[in-house]
Design a protein around this motif. Sequence first.
Motif, PDB file in Angstrom:
ATOM      1  N   ARG A  26       0.832  -1.212   0.000  1.00 37.22           N
ATOM      2  CA  ARG A  26       0.000   0.000   0.000  1.00 37.22           C
ATOM      3  C   ARG A  26       0.860   1.253   0.000  1.00 37.22           C
ATOM      4  O   ARG A  26       0.530   2.232  -0.679  1.00 37.22           O
ATOM      5  CB  ARG A  26      -0.933  -0.003   1.223  1.00 37.22           C
ATOM      6  N   GLU A  27       1.962   1.234   0.742  1.00 31.51           N
ATOM      7  CA  GLU A  27       2.859   2.394   0.745  1.00 31.51           C
ATOM      8  C   GLU A  27       3.462   2.627  -0.637  1.00 31.51           C
ATOM      9  O   GLU A  27       3.600   3.775  -1.085  1.00 31.51           O
ATOM     10  CB  GLU A  27       3.955   2.198   1.788  1.00 31.51           C
ATOM     11  N   TRP A  28       3.800   1.544  -1.317  1.00 33.34           N
ATOM     12  CA  TRP A  28       4.358   1.696  -2.659  1.00 33.34           C
ATOM     13  C   TRP A  28       3.295   2.196  -3.631  1.00 33.34           C
ATOM     14  O   TRP A  28       3.566   3.042  -4.480  1.00 33.34           O
ATOM     15  CB  TRP A  28       4.947   0.383  -3.142  1.00 33.34           C
ATOM     16  N   GLU A  29       2.058   1.752  -3.494  1.00 28.38           N
ATOM     17  CA  GLU A  29       0.972   2.271  -4.316  1.00 28.38           C
ATOM     18  C   GLU A  29       0.785   3.768  -4.071  1.00 28.38           C
ATOM     19  O   GLU A  29       0.561   4.543  -5.016  1.00 28.38           O
ATOM     20  CB  GLU A  29      -0.328   1.521  -4.000  1.00 28.38           C
ATOM     21  N   THR A  30       0.891   4.178  -2.811  1.00 29.97           N
ATOM     22  CA  THR A  30       0.770   5.603  -2.484  1.00 29.97           C
ATOM     23  C   THR A  30       1.888   6.402  -3.140  1.00 29.97           C
ATOM     24  O   THR A  30       1.664   7.511  -3.647  1.00 29.97           O
ATOM     25  CB  THR A  30       0.800   5.799  -0.959  1.00 29.97           C
TER      26      THR A  30
ATOM     27  N   GLU B 229       1.089   6.806  -6.761  1.00 31.06           N
ATOM     28  CA  GLU B 229       0.042   7.828  -6.901  1.00 31.06           C
ATOM     29  C   GLU B 229       0.641   9.228  -6.742  1.00 31.06           C
ATOM     30  O   GLU B 229       0.273  10.166  -7.478  1.00 31.06           O
ATOM     31  CB  GLU B 229      -1.050   7.600  -5.863  1.00 31.06           C
ATOM     32  N   PHE B 230       1.564   9.381  -5.791  1.00 36.64           N
ATOM     33  CA  PHE B 230       2.225  10.676  -5.569  1.00 36.64           C
ATOM     34  C   PHE B 230       2.982  11.103  -6.825  1.00 36.64           C
ATOM     35  O   PHE B 230       2.862  12.248  -7.291  1.00 36.64           O
ATOM     36  CB  PHE B 230       3.177  10.551  -4.375  1.00 36.64           C
TER      37      PHE B 230
END
Length: 294
Positions: A54-58, A61-62
């Motif tokens: 999830r952190e990598w997906e965020t 997205e950033f």
Amino acid sequence: MSTDHGTAADRERALTDEVVAGFGRAAAPRLREVLQSLVRHLHAFTREVRLTEREWETAIEFLTRAGHITDDRRQEFILLSDVLGLSMLTVAVNQPRTPGATEATVLGPFYTDDAPEIPLGGDLARGAKGTPCFVSGQVRSLDGGPVDGALLHVWGADEDGFYDVQYSAGRSAGRGRLRTAPDGSYRFWTVLPTPYPIPHDGPVGDLLTAAGRGPMRPAHLHFKATAPGHRTLVTHLFVAGDPHLADDAVFGVRDSLVVEAERHAAGPAPDGTHPHRPWTSMTFDLVLVPGTDT
């Protein structure tokens, strides 16, 4: 070829080795070196912090948001590099301090290479709002000799903290190019720099907020100096006493670049003009390093 044997740590390291080997086929030695090192460091970072999916997906997205907000008038990726200190680190690596020479700092996201040329002593403010400021100095080589004909690009924000490119398309104010005199001297009128926030209405601003950091930059003028036989210098002139000298959002302040802005009542200026309102002046010498850009 991946393997399922060994511990989880062994499998993680094996994956890194596999990817590094994959980039080993790059024909250009420098590209191969950079990509393989990048993989090693990114993988090491991921293992160190145990990055979640999830952190990598965020993060993706950033970066996507940064790409969407970037256009020919705004460069969000330069802002990101600046606030991470990567821009200044790149400067430090490529332009280590040379005793006696002017220190380099970041270019920033608002440089343009098509600034109008003004005569020596001219006004590059051209309608930018702010207190008139007379800036003068000399460009010298490291041996003390004057640099005749050095080309100076100068740009700065107005009293509201905005650069011309942040206004309507086609506006040019608060920036210009001029050449030094035979004795290396230069002089021009602009407006007194004021502190301002870097653009923080996008993903970089969200990052600063989440990290508990502010977006402010201390008051400054940008200089880019080029001259045959000398390395290009990109630097700032910072205004002494600014409250943000110690917390510059992009880590660009150097003590040697901080200059007093003298205040004057309406009346005669050094160039023989007579401003009809209060004005300021700053003196700033540039010392260039002989050589060529790498």
